[in-house]
Design an enzyme around this catalytic site. Structure first.
Site, PDB file in Angstrom:
ATOM      1  N   ARG A  17       0.943  -1.454   0.484  1.00 42.95           N
ATOM      2  CA  ARG A  17       0.104  -0.147  -0.063  1.00 42.95           C
ATOM      3  C   ARG A  17       0.929   0.967   0.315  1.00 42.95           C
ATOM      4  NH1 ARG A  17      -4.268   2.710   3.048  1.00 42.95           N
ATOM      5  NH2 ARG A  17      -5.551   3.180   1.422  1.00 42.95           N
ATOM      6  N   HIS A  21       0.556   4.650  -3.309  1.00 42.87           N
ATOM      7  CA  HIS A  21       0.203   5.478  -2.585  1.00 42.87           C
ATOM      8  C   HIS A  21       0.972   5.987  -3.263  1.00 42.87           C
ATOM      9  CE1 HIS A  21      -4.016   4.921   0.387  1.00 42.87           C
ATOM     10  NE2 HIS A  21      -3.821   4.228  -0.655  1.00 42.87           N
ATOM     11  N   TRP A 160     -11.023  -8.510   2.946  1.00 39.94           N
ATOM     12  CA  TRP A 160     -11.153  -8.891   1.656  1.00 39.94           C
ATOM     13  C   TRP A 160     -11.772 -10.171   1.499  1.00 39.94           C
ATOM     14  CZ3 TRP A 160      -8.077  -5.057   2.108  1.00 39.94           C
ATOM     15  CH2 TRP A 160      -8.818  -3.328   1.907  1.00 39.94           C
TER      16      TRP A 160
HETATM   17  C1  HEM Z   1      -9.119   1.384  -6.473  1.00 36.27           C
HETATM   18  C2  HEM Z   1      -9.250   2.325  -5.902  1.00 36.27           C
HETATM   19  C3  HEM Z   1      -8.823   1.407  -4.512  1.00 36.27           C
HETATM   20  C4  HEM Z   1      -9.313   2.434  -3.458  1.00 36.27           C
HETATM   21  C5  HEM Z   1     -10.433   2.796  -3.339  1.00 36.27           C
HETATM   22  C6  HEM Z   1      -8.514   2.137  -2.005  1.00 36.27           C
HETATM   23  C7  HEM Z   1      -8.735   2.021  -0.782  1.00 36.27           C
HETATM   24  C8  HEM Z   1      -8.257   1.230   0.140  1.00 36.27           C
HETATM   25  C9  HEM Z   1      -8.668   0.729   1.461  1.00 36.27           C
HETATM   26  C10 HEM Z   1      -9.637   2.155   2.536  1.00 36.27           C
HETATM   27  C11 HEM Z   1      -7.722   0.287   2.011  1.00 36.27           C
HETATM   28  C12 HEM Z   1      -8.035   0.192   3.663  1.00 36.27           C
HETATM   29  C13 HEM Z   1      -6.856   0.969   4.337  1.00 36.27           C
HETATM   30  C14 HEM Z   1      -6.974   0.929   6.047  1.00 36.27           C
HETATM   31  O1  HEM Z   1      -7.612   1.019   7.285  1.00 36.27           O
HETATM   32  O2  HEM Z   1      -5.941   0.447   6.399  1.00 36.27           O
HETATM   33  C15 HEM Z   1      -7.196   0.050   1.024  1.00 36.27           C
HETATM   34  C16 HEM Z   1      -6.400  -1.068   1.617  1.00 36.27           C
HETATM   35  C17 HEM Z   1      -5.168  -0.872   0.636  1.00 36.27           C
HETATM   36  N1  HEM Z   1      -5.269  -1.797  -0.770  1.00 36.27           N
HETATM   37 FE1  HEM Z   1      -6.589   0.148  -1.280  1.00 36.27          FE
HETATM   38  N2  HEM Z   1      -7.596   0.838  -2.855  1.00 36.27           N
HETATM   39  C18 HEM Z   1      -7.712   1.039  -4.356  1.00 36.27           C
HETATM   40  C19 HEM Z   1      -6.729   0.421  -4.826  1.00 36.27           C
HETATM   41  C20 HEM Z   1      -5.309  -0.049  -4.618  1.00 36.27           C
HETATM   42  C21 HEM Z   1      -4.684  -0.522  -5.244  1.00 36.27           C
HETATM   43  C22 HEM Z   1      -4.302   0.124  -6.656  1.00 36.27           C
HETATM   44  C23 HEM Z   1      -4.069  -1.183  -4.763  1.00 36.27           C
HETATM   45  C24 HEM Z   1      -2.127  -1.316  -5.231  1.00 36.27           C
HETATM   46  C25 HEM Z   1      -1.681  -2.279  -6.072  1.00 36.27           C
HETATM   47  C26 HEM Z   1      -4.144  -1.516  -3.240  1.00 36.27           C
HETATM   48  C27 HEM Z   1      -3.787  -2.400  -1.739  1.00 36.27           C
HETATM   49  C28 HEM Z   1      -4.466  -1.959  -1.134  1.00 36.27           C
HETATM   50  C29 HEM Z   1      -4.263  -3.090  -0.001  1.00 36.27           C
HETATM   51  C30 HEM Z   1      -2.258  -4.577  -0.336  1.00 36.27           C
HETATM   52  C31 HEM Z   1      -4.366  -2.932   1.102  1.00 36.27           C
HETATM   53  C32 HEM Z   1      -4.062  -3.214   2.430  1.00 36.27           C
HETATM   54  C33 HEM Z   1      -3.495  -2.810   3.143  1.00 36.27           C
HETATM   55  C34 HEM Z   1      -2.819  -2.409   4.545  1.00 36.27           C
HETATM   56  O3  HEM Z   1      -3.550  -4.135   5.436  1.00 36.27           O
HETATM   57  O4  HEM Z   1      -2.852  -1.940   5.593  1.00 36.27           O
HETATM   58  N3  HEM Z   1      -5.498  -0.426  -3.356  1.00 36.27           N
HETATM   59  N4  HEM Z   1      -7.473   0.056   0.553  1.00 36.27           N
END
Ligand code: HEM
Length: 258
Positions: A17, A21, A160
């Site tokens: 992430r 970002h 998820w």
């Molecule tokens: C499509 C639009 C996207 C939205 C709106 C989105 C939104 C989010 C949100 C709200 C979280 C939760 C963060 C937290 O509370 O810790 C998250 C987690 C995460 N996102 Fe996305 N995301 C998007 C796309 C992506 C993309 C493109 C990637 C990587 C290529 C990604 C990788 C991740 C990963 C690995 C986590 C888990 C982080 C953790 O476990 O600490 N996301 N995302």
């Protein structure tokens, strides 16, 4: 590194992430933001709402930076993303060094990363600004086979999939196979699986089903894990290279699994 006591036993998701970002701020029309610069080290970008919780990942990588001070933070963060994907059973990602670190003046404005409460038009506009097409948007969304949401970070809650430290096409399978209902709680609008309430989807995740082009791609990836893995690898390498001007003849690396 002691992975055991963190989340589901791995820092992999939060490292991925961080790399995403850092890179996802790219604006192709003026070449600002992107994987070059590591401007999330500085305020105000470090304090942008979307980056809540990523301090954990940045601090973890300080240990590596202390041992290998020559690598730029921007290279280190993208490299950590590559290693995270590979070590969580994902595809091999080609990686090139050449990113530099930029000062706080180069911080990108807030609002460049996607807002999980929005829909398809928002996804197309945010990812289009980075230079991604519809197929790439769906492929990149499959990263949510990994990790979880934290109430003290984004406000959302839960993983998820049931294997949040293993890269797979499970996110797409679950999107199609489960019945998703709105979670009844005091938090932001999100969805949970009707059967157990243990799994989650963001509004942006479910939005992929409400558009025929996106939905067709979700079906393709749910049925063909190899196609997802291949397309994810290509889109992820592109993501991690957004805005980077590599020196002529920069060497490309592929790393062995640890
Ligand atoms: C499509 C639009 C996207 C939205 C709106 C989105 C939104 C989010 C949100 C709200 C979280 C939760 C963060 C937290 O509370 O810790 C998250 C987690 C995460 N996102 Fe996305 N995301 C998007 C796309 C992506 C993309 C493109 C990637 C990587 C290529 C990604 C990788 C991740 C990963 C690995 C986590 C888990 C982080 C953790 O476990 O600490 N996301 N995302």
């Amino acid at each position: 590194m002691d992975n055991i006591n963190y989340d589901d036993g791995s820092y992999g998701p939060v490292l991925l992430r961080l790399a995403w970002h850092a890179a996802g701020t790219y604006n192709k029309s003026d070449s600002t933001g992107g994987s070059n610069g590591s401007t999330m080290r500085h305020s105000p970008e470090s304090g942008h709402g979307a980056n809540a919780g990523l301090k954990t990942a940045r601090e973890l990588l300080e240990k590596v930076k202390a041992k290998h001070p020559k690598i730029s933070y921007a290279d280190l963060w993208s490299l950590a993303g590559v290693v995270a994907v590979q070590e969580m059973n994902g595809p091999t990602l080609k990686w090139r060094p050449g990113r530099s670190d930029l000062p706080a003046e180069k911080c990108t404005p807030d609002g460049r990363l996607p807002d999980a409460s929005k829909g398809n038009d928002h996804l197309r506009s945010i990812f289009g600004r980075m230079g991604f097409n519809d197929v790439e948007i769906v492929a990149l969304s499959g990263a949510h086979s990994l990790g979880r949401c934290h109430t003290d970070r984004s406000g959302f809650s839960g993983p998820w999939t049931r294997a949040p430290t293993t890269f797979s096409n499970e996110y797409f399978k679950l999107l199609l196979s489960e019945k998703w209902v709105e979670k009844k709680w005091n938090g932001p609008k999100q969805f949970v699986d009707a059967k157990t309430g243990e799994l989650m989807m963001l509004p942006t995740d479910l939005a992929l089903l409400s558009d025929p082009i996106f939905k067709k791609q979700v079906e393709t990836y749910a049925n063909d894990g190899a196609a997802f893995s291949k397309d994810f690898a290509a889109a992820c390498v592109k993501l991690f290279e957004l805005g980077v001007k590599f020196p002529e003849g920069a060497k490309t690396y592929e790393f062995k699994r640890l």
